[in-house]
Design a protein around this motif. Sequence first.
Motif, PDB file in Angstrom:
ATOM      1  N   VAL A  40       0.976  -1.139   0.049  1.00 37.02           N
ATOM      2  CA  VAL A  40      -0.122   0.061   0.115  1.00 37.02           C
ATOM      3  C   VAL A  40       0.960   1.246   0.088  1.00 37.02           C
ATOM      4  N   VAL A  41       0.655   2.077  -0.993  1.00 35.38           N
ATOM      5  CA  VAL A  41       1.572   3.363  -1.123  1.00 35.38           C
ATOM      6  C   VAL A  41       0.836   4.618  -0.903  1.00 35.38           C
ATOM      7  N   GLN A  42       0.964   5.377  -0.139  1.00 34.57           N
ATOM      8  CA  GLN A  42       0.425   6.683   0.428  1.00 34.57           C
ATOM      9  C   GLN A  42       1.001   7.789  -0.731  1.00 34.57           C
ATOM     10  N   ALA A  43      -0.081   8.275  -1.519  1.00 32.29           N
ATOM     11  CA  ALA A  43       0.327   9.608  -2.317  1.00 32.29           C
ATOM     12  C   ALA A  43       0.195  10.551  -1.456  1.00 32.29           C
ATOM     13  N   LEU A  44       0.929  11.745  -1.879  1.00 29.61           N
ATOM     14  CA  LEU A  44       1.052  13.015  -1.304  1.00 29.61           C
ATOM     15  C   LEU A  44      -0.165  13.951  -1.782  1.00 29.61           C
ATOM     16  N   PHE A  45      -0.492  13.556  -3.105  1.00 23.52           N
ATOM     17  CA  PHE A  45      -1.839  14.341  -3.537  1.00 23.52           C
ATOM     18  C   PHE A  45      -2.469  13.471  -4.451  1.00 23.52           C
TER      19      PHE A  45
END
Length: 110
Positions: A40-45
Motif C-alpha cells: 500500500v503506497v500513500q500519495a502526497l496528493f
Amino acid sequence: MAQMKLLRIYTDEAAYYGDRKVFEVVASRARDAHLAGATVVQALFGFGRTAHQHRRHVLEDEQSLVIEIVDTDAHVRAFAASLSDIRGIGLMTLEAVEILGGDTVEGIAQ
C-alpha cells in the motif's frame, strides 16, 4: 516464467468497507488469496473522476492510496473480480511487468 502482471488498485484513506478501511480489506483478501504480496503506497496528493483533492489534513487523513500486487495474470484477474463487492475502489489497472529479481520470484510463477 509465467506472464506476470501488476494490479494497481486506487482508493483513499477515508474509504471504508463496513467498519474497516478499504485498503486493509483488500490487503487482507490478497493475503487470504495467497497472492505473492501487496504493498500500500500513500500519495502526497491525488484526485479522481470527481476532481475532489485528496491530501493530508491536520485533523483527518484523506490521502490517495495505491495498492500494488504482482502475481500471475490468472491470479490477479481472479482477485480483481473478487473485489466487486467493495465500494470505495476508485480504479483498478493491470499491466505486464518483468520480474528482475527478489526473494519470491520462483514462488510467484508456480
